[in-house]
Design a protein around this motif. Structure first.
Motif, mmCIF file in Angstrom:
data_model
loop_
_atom_site.group_PDB
_atom_site.id
_atom_site.type_symbol
_atom_site.label_atom_id
_atom_site.label_comp_id
_atom_site.label_asym_id
_atom_site.label_seq_id
_atom_site.Cartn_x
_atom_site.Cartn_y
_atom_site.Cartn_z
ATOM 1 N N THR A 7 -12.435 -6.173 -3.152
ATOM 2 C CA THR A 7 -11.277 -5.379 -3.534
ATOM 3 C C THR A 7 -11.693 -4.370 -4.598
ATOM 4 O O THR A 7 -12.617 -4.592 -5.371
ATOM 5 N N GLN A 10 -7.921 -2.610 -9.925
ATOM 6 C CA GLN A 10 -6.763 -1.761 -10.133
ATOM 7 C C GLN A 10 -7.041 -0.667 -11.158
ATOM 8 O O GLN A 10 -6.528 0.455 -11.044
ATOM 9 N N LYS A 52 -2.096 8.598 2.311
ATOM 10 C CA LYS A 52 -2.713 8.367 1.003
ATOM 11 C C LYS A 52 -3.366 9.643 0.477
ATOM 12 O O LYS A 52 -3.269 9.948 -0.718
ATOM 13 N N TRP A 141 -10.413 5.928 -1.286
ATOM 14 C CA TRP A 141 -9.754 5.534 -2.533
ATOM 15 C C TRP A 141 -10.208 6.384 -3.718
ATOM 16 O O TRP A 141 -9.484 6.532 -4.693
ATOM 17 N N VAL A 167 -10.597 -3.523 0.037
ATOM 18 C CA VAL A 167 -9.142 -3.325 0.011
ATOM 19 C C VAL A 167 -8.784 -2.645 -1.302
ATOM 20 O O VAL A 167 -9.174 -3.116 -2.376
ATOM 21 N N GLU A 169 -5.485 -1.330 -3.422
ATOM 22 C CA GLU A 169 -4.023 -1.328 -3.561
ATOM 23 C C GLU A 169 -3.600 -0.296 -4.603
ATOM 24 O O GLU A 169 -4.354 0.013 -5.524
ATOM 25 N N GLY A 170 -2.396 0.221 -4.437
ATOM 26 C CA GLY A 170 -1.810 1.072 -5.458
ATOM 27 C C GLY A 170 -2.097 2.550 -5.316
ATOM 28 O O GLY A 170 -1.761 3.334 -6.206
ATOM 29 N N ARG A 208 -4.921 -7.494 3.738
ATOM 30 C CA ARG A 208 -4.202 -7.370 2.475
ATOM 31 C C ARG A 208 -3.494 -8.688 2.180
ATOM 32 O O ARG A 208 -3.098 -9.419 3.099
ATOM 33 N N GLU A 212 1.349 -8.362 -1.212
ATOM 34 C CA GLU A 212 1.228 -6.899 -1.296
ATOM 35 C C GLU A 212 1.916 -6.242 -0.105
ATOM 36 O O GLU A 212 2.586 -5.212 -0.252
ATOM 37 N N ARG A 215 5.682 -6.573 -0.635
ATOM 38 C CA ARG A 215 6.139 -5.662 -1.679
ATOM 39 C C ARG A 215 6.290 -4.238 -1.130
ATOM 40 O O ARG A 215 7.284 -3.559 -1.408
ATOM 41 N N GLU A 216 5.320 -3.804 -0.332
ATOM 42 C CA GLU A 216 5.412 -2.459 0.236
ATOM 43 C C GLU A 216 6.530 -2.372 1.264
ATOM 44 O O GLU A 216 7.258 -1.377 1.316
#
Length: 474
Positions: A7, A10, A52, A141, A167, A169-170, A208, A212, A215-216
């Motif tokens: 991952t 963050q 994205k 990313w 992966v 996230e965010g 994922r 997560e 939440r999305e």
């Protein structure tokens, strides 16, 4: 079994967003909003990736345009599944020479699956000097960081090294439209079908975390999205790398439990992993669309083995029958490759007979396209393009006939549809989809977009249905 799962921390994503804010100050310093163009090719996963990219660009202060002569930044998000898609990309990238001459400061980036192939990255480096930035799916990313480096150093940047992927996230997202949403639940593929380049360019399967995804999904429902598609190269493998005893059917149930009126769709399923548990879940979850895209690729066991598909014709037919037992109204669609190396007339006849037996609502058919680095690319292939074209034409004719016959059966029925857009036509100015994803053309006010309606189907052809809204007075 849980396997190593990488991952992106963050804080690294937060650093990318901070770079966006630095670029915002730089790009908007002249008092004029910069414009970006994101040109997307290929599958729904590429569409989700482009959301994205647009999310990052919006954080940089960019508006969006479809005109390359107005764009300050152009990002071409590419596909590697077939040669035709790559040739289209290269032709269109080459044509950007004109906009680059008109706007010397324009930055052109090419990303996605195509450039993850070393020979294609090298082609861009040697033959397309207008391209400033090249990066593969695993580097998306850190797009802001790569873009900043191009702007600071005034040098071309290539970031497409071999990578199993991670992966992240965010990442901020800018979705296209307010009715349908793509929601990636996993990335990569472990199947290594002999014709397919995806495992080489998308890396290993990475799921994922379910929280997560939920939440999305909750955020999408809160934002008013009515049609949520769960995405993965093989969604039926979801969760195998997590060690949490959560599979894809369990994930559907969790999304289904979110309050609200919306549809759950998903793609793509691999027949080797499709289970009765999945079909039962689809039948029992009221928000889950009764549509499954289940690519068969061939009806010949000999060809399926050569493709490394890990199932037989007989197993596939059992799955299709079991799915329809649970959902008699199931819409079943598929992908089929014509002209795989060594496919004989007899092999193709088995594909035709399977299609006649299954009677797909729609078939997406392709002539085999060799992919550099895949095992099938080096297999003996004595058949000519003309011979393959004859098979392709016969399959297309069968697909169109069955689709037209199926659509005729809808006439006179009432269907709940989601109005999802405008067609640009006068008589039938709205487009909608049934629960099973069948296209319906309607007449009505654009204010209906995003609403579920009950319609009566009044006509149909090979490609679409036609209907009218059922009102309280009949």
């Amino acid at each position: 079994m849980k396997v190593e799962r990488k991952t992106i921390p963050q804080e690294e994503i937060e650093r990318q967003v901070q770079i966006c804010h630095v670029l915002f100050d730089r790009l908007t310093a002249g008092g004029v909003q910069p414009l970006a163009l994101v040109d997307t090719y290929g599958c729904q996963q590429n569409e989700a990736d482009s959301e994205k990219l647009r999310g990052y660009l919006r954080e940089m202060g960019c508006g969006f345009t479809e005109d390359e002569f107005q764009a300050d930044i152009i990002v071409v998000n590419t596909c590697a599944v077939r040669e035709h898609a790559e040739m289209r990309v290269l032709g269109n990238v080459g044509a950007l020479n004109h906009s680059k001459k008109a706007r010397p400061g324009q930055i052109i980036a090419v990303c996605g699956c195509m450039v993850q192939q070393p020979h294609m990255a090298e082609k861009l480096k040697k033959s397309y000097p207008i391209v400033d930035l090249v990066f593969g799916p695993h580097e998306l990313w850190r797009f802001p960081e790569l873009l900043q480096t191009v702007m600071d150093r005034h040098k071309r940047i290539f970031a497409a090294e071999k990578n199993d992927g991670a992966v992240a996230e965010g990442i901020p997202m800018a979705r296209d439209g307010r009715v349908k949403a793509w929601l990636s639940v996993m990335y990569g593929c472990n199947n290594f079908c002999t014709y397919c380049v995806v495992p080489y360019v998308r890396g290993r399967e990475r799921s994922r975390l379910p929280e997560e995804v939920i939440r999305e999904a909750e955020a999408l429902v809160q934002a008013g999205y009515k049609d949520i598609t769960l995405l993965g190269q093989n969604v039926n493998s979801y969760g195998k790398d997590l060690g949490l005893d959560v599979d894809f059917a369990d994930l559907i149930r969790r999304v289904n439990a979110i309050p609200g009126d919306f549809l759950i769709r998903f793609m793509t399923s691999h027949p080797k992993d499709a289970t009765e548990k999945l079909f039962r879940t689809m039948a029992e979850c009221e928000k889950c669309a009764h549509h499954i895209h289940l690519p068969v690729q061939s009806g010949s066991n000999r060809i399926l083995k050569a493709m490394n598909r890990s199932y037989t014709r007989e197993k596939y037919l059992e799955e299709a029958a079991k799915a329809r037992e649970w959902m008699p109204d199931l819409v079943l669609t598929t992908d089929i490759i014509v002209g795989f190396p060594g496919e004989t007339d007899e092999d193709f006849a088995e594909t035709l007979s399977l299609c006649e037996e299954v009677r797909y609502d729609a078939m997406f058919t392709f002539i085999y396209s060799p992919r550099v680095g895949t095992p099938a690319a080096s297999m003996p292939d004595p058949y000519t393009r003309e011979e393959k074209q004859k098979h392709f034409d016969a399959l297309t004719e069968l697909a169109n006939r069955i689709s037209a016959e199926k659509h005729l059966q809808y006439i006179g029925t009432r269907q709940r549809v989601l109005v999802d857009g405008e067609t640009g036509r006068g008589e039938y100015n709205l487009s909608a989809r049934t629960n099973g994803g069948r296209l319906v053309h309607l007449q009505g006010d654009s204010a209906l977009i995003g609403r579920f309606l009950e319609v009566e189907i009044t006509g149909g052809n090979t490609w679409a249905l036609y209907g009218k809204e059922v009102t309280e007075d009949g």
